[in-house]
Design a protein around this motif. Structure first.
Motif, PDB file in Angstrom:
ATOM      1  N   THR A 134       1.604  11.763 -12.051  1.00 21.01           N
ATOM      2  CA  THR A 134       0.948  12.323 -10.862  1.00 21.01           C
ATOM      3  C   THR A 134       0.672  11.281  -9.791  1.00 21.01           C
ATOM      4  OG1 THR A 134      -1.123  12.138 -12.052  1.00 21.01           O
ATOM      5  CG2 THR A 134      -0.084  14.302 -12.021  1.00 21.01           C
ATOM      6  N   GLY A 135       0.950  10.023 -10.088  1.00 21.14           N
ATOM      7  CA  GLY A 135       0.863   8.992  -9.065  1.00 21.14           C
ATOM      8  C   GLY A 135      -0.442   8.223  -9.054  1.00 21.14           C
ATOM      9  N   THR A 136      -0.352   6.994  -8.565  1.00 17.81           N
ATOM     10  CA  THR A 136      -1.514   6.131  -8.337  1.00 17.81           C
ATOM     11  C   THR A 136      -1.466   5.667  -6.891  1.00 17.81           C
ATOM     12  OG1 THR A 136      -1.621   5.329 -10.616  1.00 17.81           O
ATOM     13  CG2 THR A 136      -2.661   3.968  -8.916  1.00 17.81           C
ATOM     14  N   SER A 137      -2.526   5.935  -6.158  1.00 16.14           N
ATOM     15  CA  SER A 137      -2.599   5.504  -4.767  1.00 16.14           C
ATOM     16  C   SER A 137      -3.161   4.097  -4.706  1.00 16.14           C
ATOM     17  CB  SER A 137      -3.486   6.465  -3.967  1.00 16.14           C
ATOM     18  OG  SER A 137      -3.593   6.032  -2.628  1.00 16.14           O
ATOM     19  N   GLN A 143       0.002  18.344  -8.707  1.00 16.93           N
ATOM     20  CA  GLN A 143       1.052  18.365  -9.738  1.00 16.93           C
ATOM     21  C   GLN A 143       2.019  17.204  -9.642  1.00 16.93           C
ATOM     22  OE1 GLN A 143       1.320  20.744 -12.221  1.00 16.93           O
ATOM     23  NE2 GLN A 143      -0.669  21.421 -11.489  1.00 16.93           N
ATOM     24  N   GLY A 144       1.961  16.439  -8.588  1.00 16.98           N
ATOM     25  CA  GLY A 144       2.929  15.359  -8.440  1.00 16.98           C
ATOM     26  C   GLY A 144       4.302  15.917  -8.113  1.00 16.98           C
ATOM     27  N   LEU A 145       5.346  15.285  -8.637  1.00 19.00           N
ATOM     28  CA  LEU A 145       6.713  15.748  -8.391  1.00 19.00           C
ATOM     29  C   LEU A 145       7.191  16.574  -9.573  1.00 19.00           C
ATOM     30  CD1 LEU A 145       6.625  12.822  -6.783  1.00 19.00           C
ATOM     31  CD2 LEU A 145       9.057  13.299  -6.576  1.00 19.00           C
ATOM     32  N   GLN A 146       7.639  17.772  -9.261  1.00 25.93           N
ATOM     33  CA  GLN A 146       8.187  18.664 -10.276  1.00 25.93           C
ATOM     34  C   GLN A 146       9.659  18.895  -9.978  1.00 25.93           C
ATOM     35  OE1 GLN A 146       6.090  20.151 -12.826  1.00 25.93           O
ATOM     36  NE2 GLN A 146       4.657  18.609 -12.069  1.00 25.93           N
ATOM     37  N   PHE A 147      10.471  18.753 -11.012  1.00 22.89           N
ATOM     38  CA  PHE A 147      11.923  18.899 -10.867  1.00 22.89           C
ATOM     39  C   PHE A 147      12.288  20.362 -10.692  1.00 22.89           C
ATOM     40  CE2 PHE A 147      16.317  18.026 -11.545  1.00 22.89           C
ATOM     41  CZ  PHE A 147      16.813  18.994 -12.410  1.00 22.89           C
ATOM     42  N   TRP A 184      16.560  18.285  -6.479  1.00 18.69           N
ATOM     43  CA  TRP A 184      15.457  18.784  -5.643  1.00 18.69           C
ATOM     44  C   TRP A 184      14.156  18.700  -6.428  1.00 18.69           C
ATOM     45  CZ3 TRP A 184      15.726  20.487  -0.588  1.00 18.69           C
ATOM     46  CH2 TRP A 184      16.998  20.711  -0.057  1.00 18.69           C
ATOM     47  N   TYR A 185      13.081  18.355  -5.708  1.00 14.24           N
ATOM     48  CA  TYR A 185      11.757  18.243  -6.309  1.00 14.24           C
ATOM     49  C   TYR A 185      10.731  18.907  -5.398  1.00 14.24           C
ATOM     50  CZ  TYR A 185      13.940  14.597  -9.129  1.00 14.24           C
ATOM     51  OH  TYR A 185      14.768  13.916  -9.972  1.00 14.24           O
ATOM     52  N   GLN A 186       9.703  19.442  -6.028  1.00 15.84           N
ATOM     53  CA  GLN A 186       8.557  19.954  -5.301  1.00 15.84           C
ATOM     54  C   GLN A 186       7.406  18.977  -5.526  1.00 15.84           C
ATOM     55  OE1 GLN A 186       5.872  23.044  -6.934  1.00 15.84           O
ATOM     56  NE2 GLN A 186       6.510  24.328  -5.217  1.00 15.84           N
ATOM     57  N   GLN A 187       6.797  18.519  -4.427  1.00 14.88           N
ATOM     58  CA  GLN A 187       5.690  17.585  -4.549  1.00 14.88           C
ATOM     59  C   GLN A 187       4.413  18.215  -4.008  1.00 14.88           C
ATOM     60  OE1 GLN A 187       6.094  13.782  -2.521  1.00 14.88           O
ATOM     61  NE2 GLN A 187       4.353  12.919  -3.604  1.00 14.88           N
ATOM     62  N   THR A 188       3.402  18.294  -4.849  1.00 15.17           N
ATOM     63  CA  THR A 188       2.088  18.794  -4.446  1.00 15.17           C
ATOM     64  C   THR A 188       1.040  17.788  -4.899  1.00 15.17           C
ATOM     65  OG1 THR A 188       1.898  20.055  -6.511  1.00 15.17           O
ATOM     66  CG2 THR A 188       2.737  21.224  -4.573  1.00 15.17           C
ATOM     67  N   PRO A 189      -0.104  17.745  -4.209  1.00 15.12           N
ATOM     68  CA  PRO A 189      -1.125  16.742  -4.548  1.00 15.12           C
ATOM     69  C   PRO A 189      -1.586  16.824  -6.000  1.00 15.12           C
ATOM     70  CG  PRO A 189      -1.600  17.724  -2.426  1.00 15.12           C
ATOM     71  CD  PRO A 189      -0.470  18.508  -3.008  1.00 15.12           C
ATOM     72  N   ALA A 196       0.849  -1.194   0.000  1.00 18.34           N
ATOM     73  CA  ALA A 196       0.000   0.000   0.000  1.00 18.34           C
ATOM     74  C   ALA A 196       0.883   1.241   0.000  1.00 18.34           C
ATOM     75  CB  ALA A 196      -0.909   0.007   1.219  1.00 18.34           C
ATOM     76  N   ALA A 197       0.689   2.079  -1.004  1.00 22.76           N
ATOM     77  CA  ALA A 197       1.547   3.255  -1.175  1.00 22.76           C
ATOM     78  C   ALA A 197       1.078   4.049  -2.378  1.00 22.76           C
ATOM     79  CB  ALA A 197       3.012   2.836  -1.396  1.00 22.76           C
ATOM     80  N   MET A 198       1.719   5.186  -2.581  1.00 19.56           N
ATOM     81  CA  MET A 198       1.567   5.932  -3.820  1.00 19.56           C
ATOM     82  C   MET A 198       2.662   5.463  -4.755  1.00 19.56           C
ATOM     83  SD  MET A 198      -0.243   8.388  -5.246  1.00 19.56           S
ATOM     84  CE  MET A 198      -0.826   9.639  -4.122  1.00 19.56           C
ATOM     85  N   TYR A 199       2.288   5.139  -5.985  1.00 20.23           N
ATOM     86  CA  TYR A 199       3.258   4.679  -6.967  1.00 20.23           C
ATOM     87  C   TYR A 199       3.404   5.721  -8.071  1.00 20.23           C
ATOM     88  CZ  TYR A 199       3.345   0.108  -4.791  1.00 20.23           C
ATOM     89  OH  TYR A 199       3.521  -0.918  -3.894  1.00 20.23           O
ATOM     90  N   PHE A 200       4.642   6.062  -8.356  1.00 22.30           N
ATOM     91  CA  PHE A 200       4.934   7.058  -9.383  1.00 22.30           C
ATOM     92  C   PHE A 200       5.714   6.417 -10.519  1.00 22.30           C
ATOM     93  CE2 PHE A 200       3.591  10.923  -7.333  1.00 22.30           C
ATOM     94  CZ  PHE A 200       3.696  10.663  -5.981  1.00 22.30           C
ATOM     95  N   CYS A 201       5.265   6.682 -11.706  1.00 26.91           N
ATOM     96  CA  CYS A 201       5.980   6.312 -12.916  1.00 26.91           C
ATOM     97  C   CYS A 201       6.877   7.486 -13.297  1.00 26.91           C
ATOM     98  CB  CYS A 201       4.959   6.022 -14.019  1.00 26.91           C
ATOM     99  SG  CYS A 201       5.639   5.617 -15.623  1.00 26.91           S
TER     100      CYS A 201
END
Lengths: 115, 114
Positions: free
Chosen positions: A107-110, B41-45, B34-39, A87-92
């Motif tokens: 943007t990830g899949t929970s 936008q995900g991870l932005q470089f 370094w990355y910025q992570q927001t709900p 269980a986690a957030m998965y990022f491609c």
């Protein structure tokens, strides 16, 4: 610029079952790498699996495997025998070959694992 | 080996202030990203440093800056904070920043701008 799309914001799976997370990407490059990262709740992000674009063989790491379709620009992650700890957030993520190139993340899949 | 560490872990600031975040990479790693992570936008470089030089920069305004020291520790600075800067800031280290290397992430600094 490269883009990575994860169209499933949330997924759930029963414990011990198999689940597949989808990822598509857009690029004009021929040499690149693809990754799946896992971010458990309140814990650090860790690498799950990676694939070199020039390799046709799909990568496998224990219960984790990928289905890499280069022509379709698709890179899905299959988790077999799901466990509660999955269980986690998965990022491609996508990264161009070379040095110092940035990662492009989806943007990830929970993923929720149901006991 | 100790993992990637980030300080502070949590930070609350008000608009207009500036903030400095710190990242200590794994011993022997010379590349820090370094990355910025927001709900949404995900991870932005943000940027990547190697041997005290910025090698790559993402699409962020000039208010975001960074540096790397001779011991590979890195700092990032955000000036004139805006509400939209509220995020989890992650750093990641690797040996040389080559494409195939595993990036090891820190726990992040959660910044809240009020």
């Amino acid at each position: 610029a490269q883009t990575v799309t994860q169209s499933q914001p949330e997924m759930s799976v029963q414990e011990a079952e198999t689940v597949t997370l989808s990822c598509t990407y857009d690029t004009s490059e021929s040499d690149y790498y693809l990754f799946w990262y896992k971010q458990p709740p309140s814990r650090q992000m860790i690498l799950v699996i990676r694939q070199e674009a020039y390799k046709q063989q799909n990568a496998t790491e224990n219960r984790f495997s990928v289905n890499f379709q280069k022509a379709a620009k698709s890179f899905s992650l299959k988790i077999s025998d799901s466990q509660l700890g999955d269980a986690a957030m998965y990022f491609c993520a996508y990264r161009s070959a070379g040095t110092g190139n940035q990662f492009y993340f989806g943007t990830g899949t929970s993923l929720t694992v149901i006991p | 080996k100790a993992g990637v560490t980030q300080t502070p872990r949590y930070l609350i600031k008000t608009r207009g202030q500036q903030v400095t975040l710190s990242c200590s990479p794994i011993s022997g790693h010379r590349s820090v990203s370094w990355y910025q992570q927001t709900p949404g936008q995900g991870l932005q470089f943000l940027f990547e440093y190697f041997s005290e030089t910025q090698r790559n920069k993402g699409n962020f305004p000039g208010r975001f800056s960074g540096r790397q020291f001779s011991n590979s520790r890195s700092e990032m600075n955000v000036s004139t904070l805006e509400l939209g800067d509220s995020a989890l800031y992650l750093c990641a280290s690797s040996l040389a920043g080559t494409a195939f290397e595993t990036q090891y992430f820190g726990p992040g600094t959660r910044l809240l701008v009020l």
